[in-house]
Write a protein that holds these residues in place. Sequence first.
Motif, PDB file in Angstrom:
ATOM      1  N   ASP A 640       0.991  -1.066   0.179  1.00 11.72           N
ATOM      2  CA  ASP A 640       0.188   0.002   0.230  1.00 11.72           C
ATOM      3  C   ASP A 640       0.939   1.143   0.054  1.00 11.72           C
ATOM      4  OD1 ASP A 640      -2.076   1.608  -0.026  1.00 11.72           O
ATOM      5  OD2 ASP A 640      -2.552   1.247   2.147  1.00 11.72           O
ATOM      6  N   MET A 641       0.839   1.891  -1.200  1.00 17.52           N
ATOM      7  CA  MET A 641       1.910   3.118  -1.317  1.00 17.52           C
ATOM      8  C   MET A 641       0.757   4.144  -1.596  1.00 17.52           C
ATOM      9  SD  MET A 641       4.834   1.805  -0.967  1.00 17.52           S
ATOM     10  CE  MET A 641       6.095   2.898  -1.421  1.00 17.52           C
ATOM     11  N   THR A 642       1.596   5.555  -1.753  1.00 20.66           N
ATOM     12  CA  THR A 642       0.672   6.604  -1.779  1.00 20.66           C
ATOM     13  C   THR A 642       0.255   6.763  -3.360  1.00 20.66           C
ATOM     14  OG1 THR A 642       2.800   8.002  -2.412  1.00 20.66           O
ATOM     15  CG2 THR A 642       1.925   8.002  -0.293  1.00 20.66           C
ATOM     16  N   ASN A 663      -2.051  -6.819  -0.023  1.00 22.71           N
ATOM     17  CA  ASN A 663      -2.438  -5.344   0.385  1.00 22.71           C
ATOM     18  C   ASN A 663      -3.661  -5.153   1.324  1.00 22.71           C
ATOM     19  OD1 ASN A 663      -2.605  -2.631   0.051  1.00 22.71           O
ATOM     20  ND2 ASN A 663      -1.918  -2.794  -2.090  1.00 22.71           N
ATOM     21  N   SER A 664      -3.389  -4.476   2.300  1.00 24.76           N
ATOM     22  CA  SER A 664      -4.237  -4.433   3.419  1.00 24.76           C
ATOM     23  C   SER A 664      -4.876  -2.995   3.650  1.00 24.76           C
ATOM     24  CB  SER A 664      -3.728  -4.954   4.773  1.00 24.76           C
ATOM     25  OG  SER A 664      -2.709  -4.142   5.005  1.00 24.76           O
ATOM     26  N   GLY A 665      -4.739  -2.254   2.576  1.00 30.58           N
ATOM     27  CA  GLY A 665      -5.326  -0.721   2.929  1.00 30.58           C
ATOM     28  C   GLY A 665      -6.780  -0.803   2.999  1.00 30.58           C
ATOM     29  N   LEU A 668      -9.165   0.982   0.027  1.00 36.66           N
ATOM     30  CA  LEU A 668      -8.856   0.219  -1.091  1.00 36.66           C
ATOM     31  C   LEU A 668     -10.150  -0.520  -1.337  1.00 36.66           C
ATOM     32  CD1 LEU A 668      -5.321  -1.317  -1.211  1.00 36.66           C
ATOM     33  CD2 LEU A 668      -6.115   0.468  -2.493  1.00 36.66           C
ATOM     34  N   LEU A 669     -10.973  -0.712  -0.422  1.00 36.14           N
ATOM     35  CA  LEU A 669     -12.272  -1.542  -0.746  1.00 36.14           C
ATOM     36  C   LEU A 669     -13.306  -0.502  -1.578  1.00 36.14           C
ATOM     37  CD1 LEU A 669     -12.973  -3.028   2.930  1.00 36.14           C
ATOM     38  CD2 LEU A 669     -12.065  -4.094   0.936  1.00 36.14           C
ATOM     39  N   ASP A 670     -12.980   0.551  -1.633  1.00 38.24           N
ATOM     40  CA  ASP A 670     -13.803   1.650  -2.472  1.00 38.24           C
ATOM     41  C   ASP A 670     -13.369   1.495  -4.035  1.00 38.24           C
ATOM     42  OD1 ASP A 670     -14.949   2.806  -0.266  1.00 38.24           O
ATOM     43  OD2 ASP A 670     -13.496   4.159  -0.087  1.00 38.24           O
ATOM     44  N   LYS A 671     -12.280   0.758  -4.304  1.00 36.80           N
ATOM     45  CA  LYS A 671     -11.978   0.626  -5.483  1.00 36.80           C
ATOM     46  C   LYS A 671     -12.828  -0.366  -6.301  1.00 36.80           C
ATOM     47  CE  LYS A 671      -9.108   4.073  -5.219  1.00 36.80           C
ATOM     48  NZ  LYS A 671      -9.386   5.261  -5.991  1.00 36.80           N
ATOM     49  N   PRO A 672     -13.296  -0.191  -7.515  1.00 36.38           N
ATOM     50  CA  PRO A 672     -14.258  -1.247  -8.029  1.00 36.38           C
ATOM     51  C   PRO A 672     -13.589  -2.341  -8.586  1.00 36.38           C
ATOM     52  CG  PRO A 672     -14.236   0.644  -9.376  1.00 36.38           C
ATOM     53  CD  PRO A 672     -13.494   1.098  -7.884  1.00 36.38           C
TER      54      PRO A 672
END
Length: 992
Positions: A640-642, A663-665, A668-672
């Motif tokens: 998980d990077m900027t 990747n545990s950000g 990121l759940l908002d990314k379809p």
Amino acid sequence: MTGLGSADSRRHYATTPRLIEMLDAIFQAFRRRSPMALPEFVLYADGGSPEGDEAVRGSLAELRQELRSRGVPFAAVRQSALVDPTDGGSPMVRALRVVQALGGKPARAGSEPYTEPHAWRGGGRQYGQYTFPRSELLLAIENVVREAGPDAEPDELLHGLNRTGWRPGGIQWTARLRDAATDASRTVPALLIAVVAVLITDKPWYVTLLFLAVVMAALLALSILPGRAPVFLGLRREVRWFLSTTYLNQGPRADRGEGLTWRLLRFWPPGAVRQRVAAVARDIQDGGLLDEHRTGSGDEDAQRRHLQLRVHALREDLRDAHRAWSLDLRGRKRPTPPVLVLPDATADNGLIELLRAISDIRSIRSELDPLLVIAAVRHEDIGLLERSYAAEPTGTHLNGPGADLPAWYASWNRARRVSQSPSLEGRTLPWVLRVPLPEGLLLYPDLGVGSPRRSRLTTGRPRWTWLWSLPALALVLAATGLGLGVRDHRLSSQYCSSDLRGANQDTRRVEAPDGKGAAECVGVATGGVTFPVARQLQELIRQENASIGDSSYVTLVYAGPLSGPDPDGKNDDQLVKGFEELRGAYIAQHANNASQPVKLRLLVANGGTDMAGQYTMAKRIVEVARRDRTIVGVVGIGRDMTDTDQVLETLREAELPVVSGTNSGTWLLDKPNFFNLAATDQWQVKQLRLLADQLRTPGSHGYGTAGRAVVLGRNPVTRDRYTREQMDHGARMLTDVGYRVDRLERYGLSNGRPVLGRQVSQICQEGEVPRVVYFAGRTEDVNALMDGITSEPGCNGKQIAVLAGDDLSQAGFDSERSSVAANVTLYHLVLTAPGTKNQGTIFVNNLRKLGPEQEKILGLSAATPQTDSALSDGQTMLMHDATEVLYRAATGDGQPRGRAEAWSGLLRTNIDNLATGRIDFTAVTQDNAHDQGLEPGTRDNYAISLVRVANTGGAHYDRTVLCSRRAGDRHPLTEKECDVNRKAPSSPQPRP
């Protein structure tokens, strides 16, 4: 340099300027309209006195000096050499010897050369030296005929030519080797073979160079074998001429059978080799011009054919030397015709016979040659040339299209065309132009001497031709080499694979994150590109891809860290992660290719150290996907990077879904197009609260100052978004539990190494040692923290609990990569869980399909327990499951699906019995999250393990799984299950 006809010239004979004007006219016309008909000038005195004849010779000598001073290429016959007692006084023999000398034959030992030194050489402004390969071929035949004798058979003659390599003086093998090495008939084919080899193969330069050397050595060896004709002999220009000239045509009934000896590797053009050599040999033998005992007493017709063939070869050599559109443009670079000067042509010395032979062969042949002949003839011998054209040297010019030609030339040229008619009575010499010189001007130079017009001719080569020359070529090659070097340097500094043909743009070189290390290759490995980490594993993937053949397939791209400061990866946790993840993807690929109708093609992409180049990598993936529609998705991108937002958006625009194992950000759940197997940072911290609650309770734990906790993470300059999320969620969790939380100054990196001195001092300050340190850094930073705590006096004897997220699961506490201080107990998360279904999972079944060599490279087998260090961090299993999930979503009913279908298939994914458990993406949608009691856009079916690592002294570490659950199990963990006082295993794993 004195100009032709300039006032500065000092001349003795008044006729010389007039002769120069005649040559001026010819030279200027030749410069504009080469080829053109060139006459044989015959100069003689019109008075008939011996003094006049001598003056003509003197005027010709002056003209010769003018030619030399202007750099005009010419050859002058040496008059004294024509008196040779060995020729028996035969004019025909003398004429032949002159032609042989003009064609390059060296003088016999002890004999005077027939030509003046430096024959056919012009000045420095003229282009190159004249060569006479056709004349040399005839000389080789003459030498063989002389040695073989009058009764030699054609096969004997051919064998003799083979021994000499069809060159005069080529009997010695060293001479043949030298000739073979410099002959274009060998080098050109060899170079062509090498060029073809370079174009059709993708081999290193030294392999191509070795191949070229072997080909050249083979050709040279075949060329010096005794009794063999040189390889590719038919490519020589003189041999092509000899076999194609109609002058030697033997008629329609000639036998054209040449036999295997002559066809094999000779590339003969159409023509009869044996018959033509025999015909030439017969004329040489019958004429006897080479036989010193017969002194030219042979058959006169055979002698004329021999002489005419020699003249014909000389003409063809000169024609070839002035070919306008040759590769080297030599005709354009030679603006003046070569001049043959015959100082005293008489019936006895053979020069008149030579004039006749030149005129005869020109009449027989239709080609125009560039040879300009100037001869001085005595008045008493001019009657031998009566059937020729006479003209006065006048300055009158024509009007109309031929205005640049003098009237005398036009008149002679018209008469020449008629005089060549074979029906005319008697023997004519249409190419001879008789030029009578007034005795008054010859003997009395003061009479009639005017001021001749200045010459308009520049005898030097045109300046523009220097653009097509060896110096220009050398300059161009040097500039090209410099340009190619600059281009190669630019390409090699920008791309990972490049050569003179271009660059593989699927990978780019990017600067190391710290700006100090070597540039790294980032992008998709296509062509011959291989990333530094896991080279053998990448080769296995290539072999698996190649084995697909014509079967239908889908393509997935693995994207992870496959380069770094330590290319071997032994002491770099991120590179261990790259190897372990790629290992999991390969296991899924190999197993599915062995059993499924739709094959899995796997491409490897590198995001660089700490995935700092992942945006560049994503753009390369999209570019490759634009060319390859079989690419349906990406697995990996586990850091998980900027710039992860940009990465996912770039892939989304290309309709590429991403399945990530680690990747545990939370955001990121908002990314379809993002599907994660890893528990989010927010959910992970929620599980760590079970431990924080227990550690805060005063009791027998013996930890530091009650109620104090510190949070430590990386500086945002590192572009690490994971550490920021972990710090935020961890600080809130500890505050909610009741700790007094101090956020320490974020630490930075120097040359890729963490700098924690100030932060450790704050942790270990006297009386303020915290009970809990929430470490939100990366695996590769933990050693610096442990070393600092060990060395700081304020922490001596103080027990400290360190809480950390899933990234610490990559730490090799059972190896030399990571360590734990003696007074520290480390609690961290693992994104997988050892389960009772271990022996029956899809992952284990896939491992059973590996061969011994593959198991050796992967370091895994079906017998490897899940608790083994090769699997305990979960990286391999997570990537295996991610690959398996995306592959199944991209295939259905035995047919490959497109990107949109694969994306849609992921939303319906619900697969049990994978390495981590059940992967269920159906709870990701916003609509059904509320029904399951979850926050919108989240799910609660992650695999997780809470692990305790403690230093038990010496070289041993206690690694205990306090509690765990497999993916798909929604049963929440409890403090009772995750008891921090759980007993350690009886046999702790020793450090190797």
